[in-house]
Design an enzyme around this catalytic site. Structure first.
Site, PDB file in Angstrom:
ATOM      1  N   CYS A  38       0.862  -1.193   0.000  1.00 38.23           N
ATOM      2  CA  CYS A  38       0.000   0.000   0.000  1.00 38.23           C
ATOM      3  C   CYS A  38       0.896   1.239   0.000  1.00 38.23           C
ATOM      4  CB  CYS A  38      -0.849  -0.040   1.267  1.00 38.23           C
ATOM      5  SG  CYS A  38      -1.773   1.472   1.604  1.00 38.23           S
ATOM      6  N   THR A  40       0.771   3.538   2.027  1.00 40.99           N
ATOM      7  CA  THR A  40       1.162   3.755   3.429  1.00 40.99           C
ATOM      8  C   THR A  40       2.476   3.044   3.754  1.00 40.99           C
ATOM      9  OG1 THR A  40      -1.157   3.918   4.039  1.00 40.99           O
ATOM     10  CG2 THR A  40       0.378   3.458   5.828  1.00 40.99           C
ATOM     11  N   HIS A  43       5.274   5.133   2.634  1.00 39.55           N
ATOM     12  CA  HIS A  43       5.497   6.224   3.603  1.00 39.55           C
ATOM     13  C   HIS A  43       6.315   5.722   4.789  1.00 39.55           C
ATOM     14  CE1 HIS A  43       3.177   9.687   2.194  1.00 39.55           C
ATOM     15  NE2 HIS A  43       2.260   8.841   1.747  1.00 39.55           N
TER      16      HIS A  43
END
Ligand code: ZN
Length: 343
Positions: A38, A40, A43
Site C-alpha cells: 500500500c 502507506t 510512507h
C-alpha cells in the site's frame, strides 16, 4: 518467523527473525498467505512526515492481507482454525459513540494494523477477531489481499447511487482502477477516467472499456467532460488521487445537485470556490475513510459474486517477501499497480 521490521526512526526496513506472536483472548493467529503493498507502506519505509507522526518503531508493517487462521484466542467464537480471512485494518474499540452508532470504521480511538500495531509483512500475524472477514475456502489469497484497498474504492463510490449516473473518477492507481471496474459493473452510463500517468491510464481501459480516458497533462479535462455531458457536468465525481489539481477539477466538472466523494488524502489544503463549486450547484460532498464495517465488505462480496467485475488484473507484480526492496522500488516507480508479497 521472518518479518519485515521498521527498526529505527529513519528510512529503510530490515528482515528479522523473531518469535511467532502470542495470541490474546480476542485475537486469531494467521499464517500470512499474501500481502499487498500500500502507499502507506512506502510512507513507512521512506519515513515521511506521515509515518513520523504515526509509527513507533520497532514495528512490523504491512496490512493488506489474506491469511489462514492457525489458532484462535479463548474468547473467539466466530472464527475457527482453517478459516481463510481477509483483514480489515481498522481496529475499533467497540465502546465509543462512533462504534456504538454504526460507524466503528471511524472509531474515536481507532488503531490501524501495520501503522499503530504490528502488521503482516511476516510469516504469521496476530489479528483481532473483530478485524477478520471470512472468505470462501477456494478464494485466491491474492484476491483476499487486495480486498482492503478495493473496499476503499467501493465505500467512496457507494455514497449514493451509481446506476444510470455519469461518473468521473480522478486517479487510476489501484484504488481508482477498482473504482472504475465497480462503477462500470453497477451500470454507470457515462464514465470518465482521469490520470496523468500513461501506464495507469492504459490499465484503466481494462477496468472500464467504455470510459472516456483523459490525461490532464494533455487534455483540458473540465472542458472535455462538460462538452461530453451537454454542458451539465457529471452527476458523480470520485476523487482518489490526492492531487490538489484533481480535487479542484472534481468540483468543476460536477453537475448541479451532483455529489463528490473525496477519497484521496491531500498533502496541503485544497483551494475551492465554494460559491461556484458547492453552494450554487447544491453539491453534496462526502468524505470517505476506509471501509464501512461491514457494509462495504458485503457490498464487495456481492459485486465479486456477480461476476461482472474482476479486480485481479490490478495485480501486476508478485515477489517473495525477501525481495521487498525491489518490490518497494517498483511500487514507487508508478509503473506497477498492485504488488503482492509472499512471506
Ligand atoms: Zn470506538
Amino acid at each position: 518467523m521472518i518479518a519485515l521490521m521498521k527498526k529505527d526512526r529513519a528510512p529503510g526496513a530490515e528482515l528479522v527473525s523473531i518469535p511467532v506472536p502470542e495470541v490474546g483472548p480476542k485475537d486469531v493467529l494467521i499464517k500470512v498467505k499474501a500481502v499487498a503493498i500500500c502507499g502507506t507502506d512506502i510512507h513507512i519505509y521512506d519515513w515521511t512526515p506521515y509515518a513520523q507522526a504515526r509509527v513507533k518503531p520497532p514495528m512490523i508493517f504491512g496490512h493488506e492481507t489474506c491469511g489462514e487462521i492457525v489458532s484462535v484466542g479463548e474468547q473467539v467464537t466466530s472464527f475457527n482454525v482453517g478459516d481463510l480471512i481477509a483483514v480489515e485494518t481498522h481496529i475499533p474499540c467497540g465502546k465509543c459513540l462512533q462504534c456504538q452508532t454504526g460507524a466503528q470504521h471511524i472509531c474515536e480511538k481507532m488503531a490501524i494494523i501495520g501503522v499503530h500495531t504490528d502488521g503482516t509483512f511476516a510469516e504469521y500475524a496476530k489479528i483481532p477477531a473483530v478485524c477478520c472477514w471470512r472468505l470462501p475456502k477456494d478464494t485466491n489469497p491474492d484476491l483476499g489481499a487486495i480486498m482492503e484497498p478495493m473496499g476503499v474504492a467501493i465505500n467512496g463510490a457507494l455514497k449514493g447511487e451509481i446506476n444510470n449516473k455519469s461518473v468521473a473518477v480522478f486517479g487510476c492507481g489501484p484504488i481508482g482502477l477498482f473504482c472504475l471496474g465497480a462503477v462500470a459493473a453497477w451500470g454507470a452510463t457515462r464514465i470518465f477516467a482521469i490520470e496523468p500517468n500513461p501506464t495507469r491510464l492504459n490499465m484503466a481501459c481494462q477496468f472500464a472499456p467504455n470510459a472516456t480516458f483523459l490525461n490532464p497533462t494533455k487534455d483540458d479535462v473540465v472542458k472535455a467532460v462538460l462538452k461530453a455531458t451537454g454542458g451539465r457536468g457529471v452527476e458523480v465525481s470520485i476523487e482518489i488521487s490526492g492531487s490538489n489539481q484533481a480535487a479542484k477539477m472534481a468540483f468543476q466538472v460536477l453537475s448541479k445537485r451532483g455529489r463528490v466523494s473525496l477519497v484521496g488524502l491531500y498533502a496541503k489544503p485544497v483551494e475551492l470556490e465554494p460559491n461556484d463549486d458547492i453552494i450554487e450547484k447544491e453539491a453534496r460532498v462526502f468524505g470517505s475513510a476506509g471501509r464501512l464495517m461491514w457494509q462495504t465488505w458485503w457490498d464487495m462480496q456481492k459485486l465479486l459474486e456477480s461476476g461482472k467485475f474482476d479486480p485481479m488484473p490490478a495485480i501486476t507484480h508478485r515477489f517473495p517477501l525477501s525481495e521487498f526492496q525491489d518490490a518497494l522500488k517498483l511500487a514507487k516507480s508508478g509503473e506497477a499497480a498492485k504488488i503482492i508479497l509472499y512471506p
